[in-house]
Design a protein around this motif. Structure first.
Motif, PDB file in Angstrom:
ATOM      1  N   ASP A 149       0.791  -1.230   0.000  1.00 34.26           N
ATOM      2  CA  ASP A 149       0.000   0.000   0.000  1.00 34.26           C
ATOM      3  C   ASP A 149       0.823   1.279   0.000  1.00 34.26           C
ATOM      4  OD1 ASP A 149      -2.586  -0.354  -0.199  1.00 34.26           O
ATOM      5  OD2 ASP A 149      -3.084  -0.118   1.932  1.00 34.26           O
ATOM      6  N   SER A 150       1.920   1.238   0.746  1.00 33.95           N
ATOM      7  CA  SER A 150       2.695   2.468   0.965  1.00 33.95           C
ATOM      8  C   SER A 150       3.666   2.757  -0.176  1.00 33.95           C
ATOM      9  CB  SER A 150       3.490   2.334   2.275  1.00 33.95           C
ATOM     10  OG  SER A 150       4.432   1.288   2.133  1.00 33.95           O
ATOM     11  N   ALA A 151       3.617   1.952  -1.242  1.00 27.86           N
ATOM     12  CA  ALA A 151       4.598   2.121  -2.326  1.00 27.86           C
ATOM     13  C   ALA A 151       4.265   3.342  -3.176  1.00 27.86           C
ATOM     14  CB  ALA A 151       4.637   0.872  -3.191  1.00 27.86           C
ATOM     15  N   HIS A 152       5.262   3.760  -3.967  1.00 27.31           N
ATOM     16  CA  HIS A 152       5.059   4.870  -4.889  1.00 27.31           C
ATOM     17  C   HIS A 152       4.021   4.507  -5.944  1.00 27.31           C
ATOM     18  CE1 HIS A 152       9.252   5.280  -3.352  1.00 27.31           C
ATOM     19  NE2 HIS A 152       8.781   6.482  -3.097  1.00 27.31           N
ATOM     20  N   GLY A 153       3.239   5.481  -6.357  1.00 25.06           N
ATOM     21  CA  GLY A 153       2.176   5.257  -7.345  1.00 25.06           C
ATOM     22  C   GLY A 153       2.687   4.674  -8.644  1.00 25.06           C
ATOM     23  N   THR A 154       3.906   5.019  -8.977  1.00 23.62           N
ATOM     24  CA  THR A 154       4.468   4.508 -10.225  1.00 23.62           C
ATOM     25  C   THR A 154       4.551   2.985 -10.223  1.00 23.62           C
ATOM     26  OG1 THR A 154       6.636   4.894  -9.237  1.00 23.62           O
ATOM     27  CG2 THR A 154       5.842   6.520 -10.839  1.00 23.62           C
ATOM     28  N   ASN A 155       4.807   2.358  -9.053  1.00 22.94           N
ATOM     29  CA  ASN A 155       4.886   0.891  -8.991  1.00 22.94           C
ATOM     30  C   ASN A 155       3.615   0.271  -9.542  1.00 22.94           C
ATOM     31  OD1 ASN A 155       6.778   0.266  -5.872  1.00 22.94           O
ATOM     32  ND2 ASN A 155       7.287   1.409  -7.699  1.00 22.94           N
ATOM     33  N   PHE A 156       2.506   0.786  -9.070  1.00 21.65           N
ATOM     34  CA  PHE A 156       1.206   0.261  -9.499  1.00 21.65           C
ATOM     35  C   PHE A 156       1.010   0.485 -11.004  1.00 21.65           C
ATOM     36  CE2 PHE A 156       1.053   1.570  -5.102  1.00 21.65           C
ATOM     37  CZ  PHE A 156       0.403   0.529  -4.454  1.00 21.65           C
ATOM     38  N   ALA A 157       1.303   1.706 -11.430  1.00 24.27           N
ATOM     39  CA  ALA A 157       1.058   2.060 -12.824  1.00 24.27           C
ATOM     40  C   ALA A 157       1.996   1.307 -13.762  1.00 24.27           C
ATOM     41  CB  ALA A 157       1.213   3.565 -13.011  1.00 24.27           C
ATOM     42  N   SER A 158       3.221   1.107 -13.336  1.00 27.58           N
ATOM     43  CA  SER A 158       4.181   0.406 -14.193  1.00 27.58           C
ATOM     44  C   SER A 158       3.789  -1.062 -14.340  1.00 27.58           C
ATOM     45  CB  SER A 158       5.589   0.518 -13.617  1.00 27.58           C
ATOM     46  OG  SER A 158       5.992   1.861 -13.574  1.00 27.58           O
ATOM     47  N   ALA A 159       3.383  -1.673 -13.252  1.00 24.81           N
ATOM     48  CA  ALA A 159       2.956  -3.072 -13.309  1.00 24.81           C
ATOM     49  C   ALA A 159       1.742  -3.205 -14.220  1.00 24.81           C
ATOM     50  CB  ALA A 159       2.656  -3.576 -11.900  1.00 24.81           C
ATOM     51  N   ALA A 160       0.827  -2.262 -14.087  1.00 23.84           N
ATOM     52  CA  ALA A 160      -0.379  -2.298 -14.918  1.00 23.84           C
ATOM     53  C   ALA A 160      -0.021  -2.091 -16.388  1.00 23.84           C
ATOM     54  CB  ALA A 160      -1.375  -1.226 -14.456  1.00 23.84           C
ATOM     55  N   LEU A 161       0.889  -1.174 -16.649  1.00 22.74           N
ATOM     56  CA  LEU A 161       1.293  -0.909 -18.035  1.00 22.74           C
ATOM     57  C   LEU A 161       1.896  -2.169 -18.661  1.00 22.74           C
ATOM     58  CD1 LEU A 161       1.781   1.086 -20.372  1.00 22.74           C
ATOM     59  CD2 LEU A 161       3.886   1.810 -19.250  1.00 22.74           C
ATOM     60  N   ALA A 162       2.573  -2.949 -17.836  1.00 28.09           N
ATOM     61  CA  ALA A 162       3.158  -4.195 -18.342  1.00 28.09           C
ATOM     62  C   ALA A 162       2.103  -5.301 -18.453  1.00 28.09           C
ATOM     63  CB  ALA A 162       4.304  -4.633 -17.438  1.00 28.09           C
ATOM     64  N   GLY A 163       0.865  -4.998 -18.093  1.00 28.97           N
ATOM     65  CA  GLY A 163      -0.230  -5.943 -18.279  1.00 28.97           C
ATOM     66  C   GLY A 163      -0.550  -6.799 -17.068  1.00 28.97           C
ATOM     67  N   TYR A 164       0.018  -6.451 -15.925  1.00 24.19           N
ATOM     68  CA  TYR A 164      -0.231  -7.249 -14.720  1.00 24.19           C
ATOM     69  C   TYR A 164      -1.432  -6.745 -13.926  1.00 24.19           C
ATOM     70  CZ  TYR A 164       4.013  -9.976 -15.167  1.00 24.19           C
ATOM     71  OH  TYR A 164       4.964 -10.844 -15.602  1.00 24.19           O
ATOM     72  N   ASP A 165      -2.060  -7.660 -13.236  1.00 20.33           N
ATOM     73  CA  ASP A 165      -3.025  -7.274 -12.223  1.00 20.33           C
ATOM     74  C   ASP A 165      -2.241  -6.907 -10.976  1.00 20.33           C
ATOM     75  OD1 ASP A 165      -5.087  -7.959 -13.930  1.00 20.33           O
ATOM     76  OD2 ASP A 165      -5.092 -10.055 -13.245  1.00 20.33           O
ATOM     77  N   VAL A 166      -2.674  -5.836 -10.322  1.00 23.10           N
ATOM     78  CA  VAL A 166      -1.965  -5.385  -9.138  1.00 23.10           C
ATOM     79  C   VAL A 166      -2.663  -5.887  -7.888  1.00 23.10           C
ATOM     80  CG1 VAL A 166      -1.308  -3.376  -7.772  1.00 23.10           C
ATOM     81  CG2 VAL A 166      -1.037  -3.346 -10.271  1.00 23.10           C
ATOM     82  N   VAL A 167      -1.900  -6.537  -7.023  1.00 28.14           N
ATOM     83  CA  VAL A 167      -2.436  -6.959  -5.726  1.00 28.14           C
ATOM     84  C   VAL A 167      -1.850  -6.037  -4.676  1.00 28.14           C
ATOM     85  CG1 VAL A 167      -2.532  -8.804  -4.035  1.00 28.14           C
ATOM     86  CG2 VAL A 167      -2.577  -9.350  -6.490  1.00 28.14           C
ATOM     87  N   SER A 168      -2.721  -5.271  -4.048  1.00 30.46           N
ATOM     88  CA  SER A 168      -2.272  -4.295  -3.065  1.00 30.46           C
ATOM     89  C   SER A 168      -2.139  -4.956  -1.707  1.00 30.46           C
ATOM     90  CB  SER A 168      -3.277  -3.146  -3.024  1.00 30.46           C
ATOM     91  OG  SER A 168      -2.772  -2.114  -2.237  1.00 30.46           O
ATOM     92  N   LEU A 169      -0.992  -4.737  -1.085  1.00 26.72           N
ATOM     93  CA  LEU A 169      -0.703  -5.403   0.190  1.00 26.72           C
ATOM     94  C   LEU A 169      -0.802  -4.382   1.320  1.00 26.72           C
ATOM     95  CD1 LEU A 169       0.408  -8.240   1.154  1.00 26.72           C
ATOM     96  CD2 LEU A 169       2.674  -7.177   1.099  1.00 26.72           C
ATOM     97  N   PRO A 170      -1.769  -4.534   2.230  1.00 31.01           N
ATOM     98  CA  PRO A 170      -1.893  -3.563   3.330  1.00 31.01           C
ATOM     99  C   PRO A 170      -0.672  -3.641   4.241  1.00 31.01           C
ATOM    100  CG  PRO A 170      -3.589  -5.290   3.493  1.00 31.01           C
ATOM    101  CD  PRO A 170      -2.720  -5.645   2.337  1.00 31.01           C
ATOM    102  N   GLY A 171      -0.275  -2.505   4.797  1.00 31.20           N
ATOM    103  CA  GLY A 171       0.905  -2.464   5.650  1.00 31.20           C
ATOM    104  C   GLY A 171       0.660  -3.088   7.004  1.00 31.20           C
ATOM    105  N   GLY A 172       1.721  -3.564   7.638  1.00 34.26           N
ATOM    106  CA  GLY A 172       1.601  -4.100   8.977  1.00 34.26           C
ATOM    107  C   GLY A 172       1.505  -2.984  10.001  1.00 34.26           C
ATOM    108  N   GLU A 173       1.261  -3.354  11.236  1.00 34.82           N
ATOM    109  CA  GLU A 173       1.076  -2.348  12.277  1.00 34.82           C
ATOM    110  C   GLU A 173       2.339  -1.556  12.562  1.00 34.82           C
ATOM    111  OE1 GLU A 173      -0.826  -3.476  15.834  1.00 34.82           O
ATOM    112  OE2 GLU A 173      -2.715  -3.980  14.819  1.00 34.82           O
ATOM    113  N   ASP A 174       3.454  -2.142  12.292  1.00 37.03           N
ATOM    114  CA  ASP A 174       4.714  -1.436  12.532  1.00 37.03           C
ATOM    115  C   ASP A 174       5.160  -0.643  11.306  1.00 37.03           C
ATOM    116  OD1 ASP A 174       5.436  -3.447  10.837  1.00 37.03           O
ATOM    117  OD2 ASP A 174       7.205  -4.074  11.980  1.00 37.03           O
ATOM    118  N   GLY A 175       4.271  -0.536  10.326  1.00 41.03           N
ATOM    119  CA  GLY A 175       4.597   0.251   9.143  1.00 41.03           C
ATOM    120  C   GLY A 175       5.387  -0.536   8.121  1.00 41.03           C
ATOM    121  N   ARG A 176       5.653  -1.794   8.400  1.00 46.33           N
ATOM    122  CA  ARG A 176       6.446  -2.609   7.486  1.00 46.33           C
ATOM    123  C   ARG A 176       5.558  -3.680   6.857  1.00 46.33           C
ATOM    124  NH1 ARG A 176       9.286  -1.359  11.946  1.00 46.33           N
ATOM    125  NH2 ARG A 176      11.315  -0.340  11.703  1.00 46.33           N
TER     126      ARG A 176
END
Lengths: 442, 475, 475, 442
Positions: free
Chosen positions: C163-190
């Motif tokens: 979730d906390s990644a840069h927006g480009t990660n999502f857009a780049s994966a999508a541009l390459a034709g992938y489905d994006v699975v968003s991973l919620p962050g843990g309680e410690d922010g990791r």
């Protein structure tokens, strides 16, 4: 359409704007605006072709390309030190480069502060409390030191005593500066590169108005008896002026400490490249000469908000106010070079500047030793500490100089048997190649 | 931008106030024995990012020609094209002055070409490019005149200078050892022929003249003036400060001038650099050429070494340790080459048009005329105050309170580079001030980087270094 | 300086408003027959002095790294040393991309050296310098991953991104034709290992990770994360945006990453240029090297032609028409060479020290830790308003309202170039805002070149050209 | 003493400042600040020597000096035009060069306005109402045009039709951009350098989603049937995208007038030198695609004083907000090049730009004629109008190319029998010398 392809490329007027402006002025043509009698009107052409920017750059690049690409080991008063890139970039900002003398200090605080900082750096390095914010070069600074002497001297002396080995050009300029005064120039002898103190002591009398000495000397030796020189001058009721340069000042004895009344020399060694001899005259002196200082001075004051602010000051010394009674005729000076020099000093910092000065001694020593190891070369010739440069004795100096030039190196040939060789960080990597070339050349 | 004011006492701390370090000199790491070295050095000690911010901020507190109009009279603040900087930055442009002549043929040829160009532009037979500034050019020219008289066995002691001339004229003549005879201006702002006739004598070495003069007026009687001076055995010296008015229109050489200097940092657009470096080449007639400073450059026939330095036969010697401000000369060459005949002639046309147009748009009295590239307006308030208030309008004001022939003088030279819109805005700034109350004007400027500065205090208590300042602040 | 405000409607007129001219195209002077040309062109028509003033004034209304601190989180706004500009300005640096390889050996060697340096710094086996930006690097890296899976006969369809990644990660994966699975962050922010384990599957092509992540936290469980992804047959992608935190301390290759990109305009100090150009070289492990874009550079034995371009065996082809942003790469090389091992290692030390020091001086909550080169503070007011008010203190504010794990986030990265005094002043700006009343904050900024700008109106009524603006103003 | 001689030269910390800051943070050492597990700590060295500024400049200068000094007559999509000096100087001002994306528009008005002006120039030149403020280069701009097509198409077509002679690299990039969409790339035939309209008309059907054409083509020919191409595309319910460059746009038919839905190409031909292929992707399109435009857009608005002000706008299209549903993944773009390009266009003015474009036609014609006069050379090969470049037929093109290189000239050899030669004002003065060299080389 602008007419910048037909007239001056830097005059923005379109034909219709020109017409409207002429109409507003009430004339029909540009020619009508010139109130020049017929008989002195110029009807000819200069025969100078208008060129595009691209053409001018190509032409000058090609022309200057005619200069041989030599690695220079040249000095004798003019030196090459590395100028950090940021200095070029920031000094070239148009706010600095294209500004005028700071007659409106409220919109010139930037340059004024930079010049104030330049003065302060010289105050630190010379130990003298007053430094102006530039002369043209070392030679004219020396000339100004002499005219100052003629103004402040109450005694009767009329002689400026200079070293026998003073660079001829520097002396030439000095002669022109004293031509309008009562002063004359004479020399004192040198001994193994430095002042001959015994001879000088004999020479000193009440006729001497100003004693001038240099360290390093024109042959790169460190003058070892500066205090003694100061004492001799003051004993004879003469002023003592020391010639030096901004790098050496970080290492050699502090001028104020050896009795210097004035310090002149080259400050542009830091901040300018070789520039075919363009300079920055350093000028510093004792407090009591404040009202007699030539050139511009920047002082601190406050503005209406009580904040510190800077301004040109003590302008009543200057030509635009005092006219023929001014302390000098200088107006346009070398302000922008002073800005660059201050930037270079700041870039080095105290450790960097001292290290650089030490390298000037050790680099010269190293190179002299390496040259000395070559058959047919004796270096250094003088048994002194050297700063950047030294003499090397060879059989036929002019011939060796020419051979070295063929091999891509420039050194001085100062007489039939002596080369002079100067080394700094800008040619340090080429010392080995110079030695190899020297082996071939002697 | 919001200014970064670090505190309320100053606009930007001094380098030394940001970080300063004392370094011991001498000792074991020193390359010199201790008795030959100083004890220590105390200097600013900052990193490159700190320094670039310092100087970038200082630059933001400085007004240059790319910030707006700069109509300083007699200063000819033109646009300084950056391509000339590129040319000056060429590695091949930086050679040591003691290079053998054979190895710097490019530099010598360029100097030769510049000598030629300047000679043609001024109508002069021989040119030296050595003087590093206008005043140095004046000094050189007067030394040449003196050498000429000396060579002719004439011991002339006086130089005549009109009241309205630049201060450097007086100082340069004095530096050369001459007595200065000040010539009061005529009622029309020009040289009074009768006064001149009365002033000349067998003591007259030269008359120094600016033409157009500092009021922007062409000395219409220039031929008569030349005759009077020449008849008395004197020489006529041309101060090149206002040459921009005449480019391609009239030449000092054709008017009877024997010696002149050029201000390349005015007429030929090399940047002023906050006060310098400039260059003040000197042109002379054939008769005086042999007295010019050494070395000059000439063409030779020798193969492969087409240009050489030479010493004029009865040279006055030198006025600079080397060849003057070479990089400035190089920029001037590039500028002249860029403009050519057509551009130079257009420059004077537009410079004069701009001055006339601006004068027509301002509500100030402009005594005297017809003026050329500059005019001197008369302010009803204190001219210095008016200038300060103009700063608030975002423009650089004219030169103030000089020449004295005009009361509360605003000496204004817009140059050819301003467009009509900018001139209109300049006029608005002029005119806006006339409508303002005295208090506003006297407390101006309000919108500048610094507010009005106490110049009297600066002179009364000189603080000329950060050391002196720290000392002063302690007290 | 007083700003030159020409009128009350705008800060600086548009080029086209200053002077614009319509020129006929075609007709007798045209080099093409009329039916192949357009009718006319209407463009700004200004002289060089007018243009340089225009752009100088625009520059004065723009904040760069030499104006003051620029603590934008995840942007790594370092000082951009000007000597790298000098290197990029060398005439020999400008060659056409279709030059024969034999004639551009210098360029090829430099690219080769940069590939090598980057490989060592990231712990990667092979590097391509072609991608012209970070996002282009991500796209490249994901295409490489895809080619790898394809080559292994695996048709994987998902890319996992925290979730906390840069927006480009999502857009780049999508541009390459992938489905994006968003991973919620843990309680410690990791990264939450359980969530990750649940997310991976045989569809997982890759996990894209930033480390330290956008909260500045090092993913301590990186070895476990790598195992989980690798065990599922996926690859691990490293987003290089935050590499400045780790220089000489830890290497993505050593942590188990298979692919990474470098942002040379962040970590290696090439200037951002107001948004670009940057460069986003991609490094991969040995296993993936054969899929990299063509051409890459390698050393050869052939005499006199020591470096050559080659096409990796199963290359994905190209992501740029030529070799990417060469001049930017050249600057990055010069920067890395300047710093060397010692400088790079010191850069990360001081970057992390500066972030920690600044955080210790501000009166804001900073959840999560220990952070490295950046931290995310939580504002009590609206973070965007706080940022606007910080402008009035003469500093550039942090990145705002992101990442979302922190409420009213102020994502702050001072980098190593700030000194203590500047950090203290930044802290003062942070702290001053907390003490101010809401109205002051909401109406900020007051001291900037422009006041607060109506962004909603800009989007509601798009005026994207001076033509559209003139049309709009007419209505 | 600062430690800028031992650590990063750009970290200003003195040892005592570092110590004080560590204390303030509450740790003993820098190492303590790193929360990195032992097993991934890096204990090695990169083996990269720290160098001085002077050394790095010397090293890179020497390295790049290994590039042969050739006069280039190269084009094929990447061109060299003269960049005025002021553009370099002012674009290098740190306020522009070192600024970030304009997320705080109140202190970024300068760059925003410059980008707005860039967009406006493209709007004028293309006739299309929307232009973004940069893509990476012509190839990626074409790729983005294809992905936009895949987003806005409601019909069923899945083919991107491109010219047979499209530069292979441009096509390669396009293939990668469509890899994640349903689109595929096919070619249509060419006839004597231009589109073969008859063949193309036969090929067009509802399967075509996007028709792409170029003028000038990769071989420098002017496409003569642009309107017909537009008509063919629209008849098949496909989009029409035109590839061109910023100089040609000043002369050739206005794209909007020939039915272009999108225009892509190279804008950096003005503003960059050859730069080993660094580019500036031009992207313009019709109004209805506004919400689907890739990349950044600058819009005008007002500030609180009701003055006009600029801001990045319609950001909900972009990756930092829309993430995987963004119109593109582009973030860092080529903004600074766009600034330079706008400056160059402004420097030329309308007359200068049109004149430059005309010179591209007449210069190519002149050089082709001169080469054609040489025995063994036929030029131009295509019976078309050319822009900057053209093909020349010779017996052995690779061999001639090599011989020319030996003589100091670079040209393309595009197959066994064809050279491609490109000329602009930057090599205009060398045309004669090229012809002489060609005489020797064939």
């Amino acid at each position: 359409m602008t007419n910048h392809d037909t007239g001056s490329p830097f005059a923005p007027h379109t034909p219709s704007e020109t017409a409207a402006m002429l109409a507003a002025v009430g004339v029909d043509s540009e020619e009508e605006l010139f109130d020049i009698p017929e008989n002195v009107l110029f009807g000819g052409e200069f025969g100078i072709t208008r060129r595009s920017e691209q053409s001018v750059i190509e032409e000058t690049t090609e022309l200057l390309g005619e200069n041989d690409d030599l690695t220079e080991f040249l000095g004798r008063g003019h030196y090459d030190h590395y100028v950090p890139s940021w200095v070029d970039h920031i000094a070239d900002r148009s706010e600095f480069l294209t500004s005028y003398t700071q007659y409106q200090p409220e919109i010139a605080q930037g340059f004024l502060q930079a010049l104030f900082e330049y003065q302060s750096i010289l105050v630190e390095l010379t130990g003298l409390p007053i430094a102006n914010c530039s002369m043209y070069d070392a030679a004219t600074a020396l000339g100004e030191a002499a005219t100052l002497t003629s103004r402040v001297r109450t005694a009767t002396g009329e002689t400026v005593l200079v070293p026998e080995l003073l660079d001829a050009r520097r002396r030439d300029v000095l002669e022109n500066y004293v031509a309008g005064t009562e002063l004359n120039v004479e020399t004192y002898p040198m001994n193994d590169g430095n002042a001959d103190l015994t001879a000088l002591e004999r020479r000193m009398d009440e006729d001497v108005a100003l004693l001038y000495a240099e360290t390093p000397t024109v042959r790169g030796t460190i003058e070892e008896q500066l205090s003694e020189l100061g004492r001799l001058a003051h004993t004879a009721d003469a002023l003592f002026c020391l010639g030096t340069d901004i790098v050496a000042l970080a290492l050699v004895e502090e001028p104020a400490g050896v009795g210097a009344d004035m310090v002149v020399g080259e400050a542009g060694s830091l901040g300018l490249s070789t520039s075919y001899g363009m300079g920055l005259g350093l000028f510093a002196c004792r407090e009591q000469f404040l009202r007699q200082v030539p050139g511009r001075l920047v002082g601190a004051s406050t503005d209406e908000t009580d904040r510190r602010a800077y301004t040109l000051t003590l302008q009543t010394r200057e030509q635009h106010i005092r006219r023929e009674r001014a302390t000098s005729n200088i107006c346009t000076n070398q302000a922008w070079v002073a800005l660059r020099t201050a930037m270079c000093v700041a870039s080095l910092g105290p450790d960097g500047l001292v290290e650089l000065a030490n390298d000037c001694v050790s680099g010269a020593r190293e190179l002299a030793d390496r040259l000395n190891a070559i058959d047919g070369v004796t270096a250094p010739v003088h048994d002194r500490h050297h700063f950047r440069e030294f003499l090397a004795r060879v059989a036929d100096a002019p011939d060796v100089r020419k051979r070295l030039e063929t091999r891509g190196f420039a050194v001085h040939a100062i007489d039939d048997h002596h080369l002079q060789v100067c080394t700094t960080e800008t040619n340090a990597d080429e010392r080995g190649r110079l030695c190899t070339a020297m082996e071939d050349a002697v | 931008q919001a200014r970064w004011t670090e505190d309320e006492d100053r606009y930007e701390p001094l380098l030394a106030e940001k970080r300063s370090t004392t370094v011991d000199v001498g000792g074991t790491e020193s390359a010199l024995p201790e008795d030959l070295t100083r004890d220590s050095v105390t200097l600013p000690d900052l990193s490159e990012p700190e320094l670039t911010r310092h100087y970038t901020r200082l630059s933001a507190m400085n007004y240059g020609i790319e910030n707006g109009p700069f109509p300083l009279g007699s200063c000819t603040m033109k646009y300084n094209p950056s391509f000339t900087e590129d040319v000056a930055a060429l590695p091949s442009a930086s050679v040591h002055p003691d290079r053998s002549q054979a190895s710097v043929q490019g530099t010598l040829e360029l100097l030769y070409r510049l000598q030629e160009y300047l000679g043609r532009i001024g109508g002069m037979d021989a040119v030296t490019v050595q003087p590093p500034a206008g005043a140095a050019g004046e000094f050189t020219g007067i030394l040449v005149a003196k050498a000429y008289h000396d060579a002719n066995g004439n011991d002339r002691t006086e130089v005549i200078i009109p009241d309205s001339a630049h201060g450097t004229n007086f100082a340069s003549a004095a530096l050369a050892g001459y007595d200065v005879v000040s010539l009061p201006g005529g009622e029309d702002g020009r040289v009074d022929l009768d006064a001149l006739s009365a002033a000349v004598s067998e003591d007259t070495a030269a008359l120094m003249l600016t033409n157009p003069n500092t009021l922007g007026l062409f000395e219409r009687d220039i031929t008569e003036i030349a005759d009077i001076v020449h008849d008395a055995g004197g020489l006529l010296y041309y101060d090149g400060a206002n040459l921009n008015a005449l480019l391609g229109r009239a030449r000092p050489g054709d008017m009877g001038f024997d010696v002149m200097h050029y201000n390349v940092h005015k007429t030929f657009a090399t940047p002023h650099g906050g006060g310098g470096p400039g260059a003040g080449p000197v042109g002379v007639t054939e008769e005086l050429a042999e007295f010019l400073p050494e070395p000059r450059v000439r063409q030779t026939d020798e193969h492969g070494n087409d240009f050489e330095l030479f010493t004029p036969e009865r040279s006055i010697g030198r006025v600079h340790g080397y060849q003057g401000n070479w990089l400035v000369l190089l920029k001037a060459y590039a500028y002249i080459a860029r403009l050519g005949d057509a551009g130079l002639r257009d420059a004077s046309a537009k410079a004069v048009l701009n001055a006339n147009y601006l004068a027509s748009q301002i509500e100030y009295e402009v005594p005297f005329g017809p003026f050329h590239h500059e005019f001197v307006a008369s302010a009803t308030n204190d001219a210095a105050d008016v200038a300060k208030r103009m700063l608030d309008h975002g423009v650089h004001p004219p030169t103030t309170k000089w020449p004295e022939a005009v009361e509360q003088a605003l000496m204004t030279e817009p140059t050819e580079i301003e467009n009509r819109r900018t001139l209109d805005q300049l006029a608005e700034a002029f005119n806006a001030v006339t409508a303002e109350d005295e208090n506003t004007i006297e407390t101006a400027p309000q919108r500048t980087a610094a507010r009005r500065i106490d110049q009297a205090a600066a002179a009364r208590t000189p603080r000329l270094s950060w050391q002196a300042l720290a000392e002063h602040d302690k007290q």
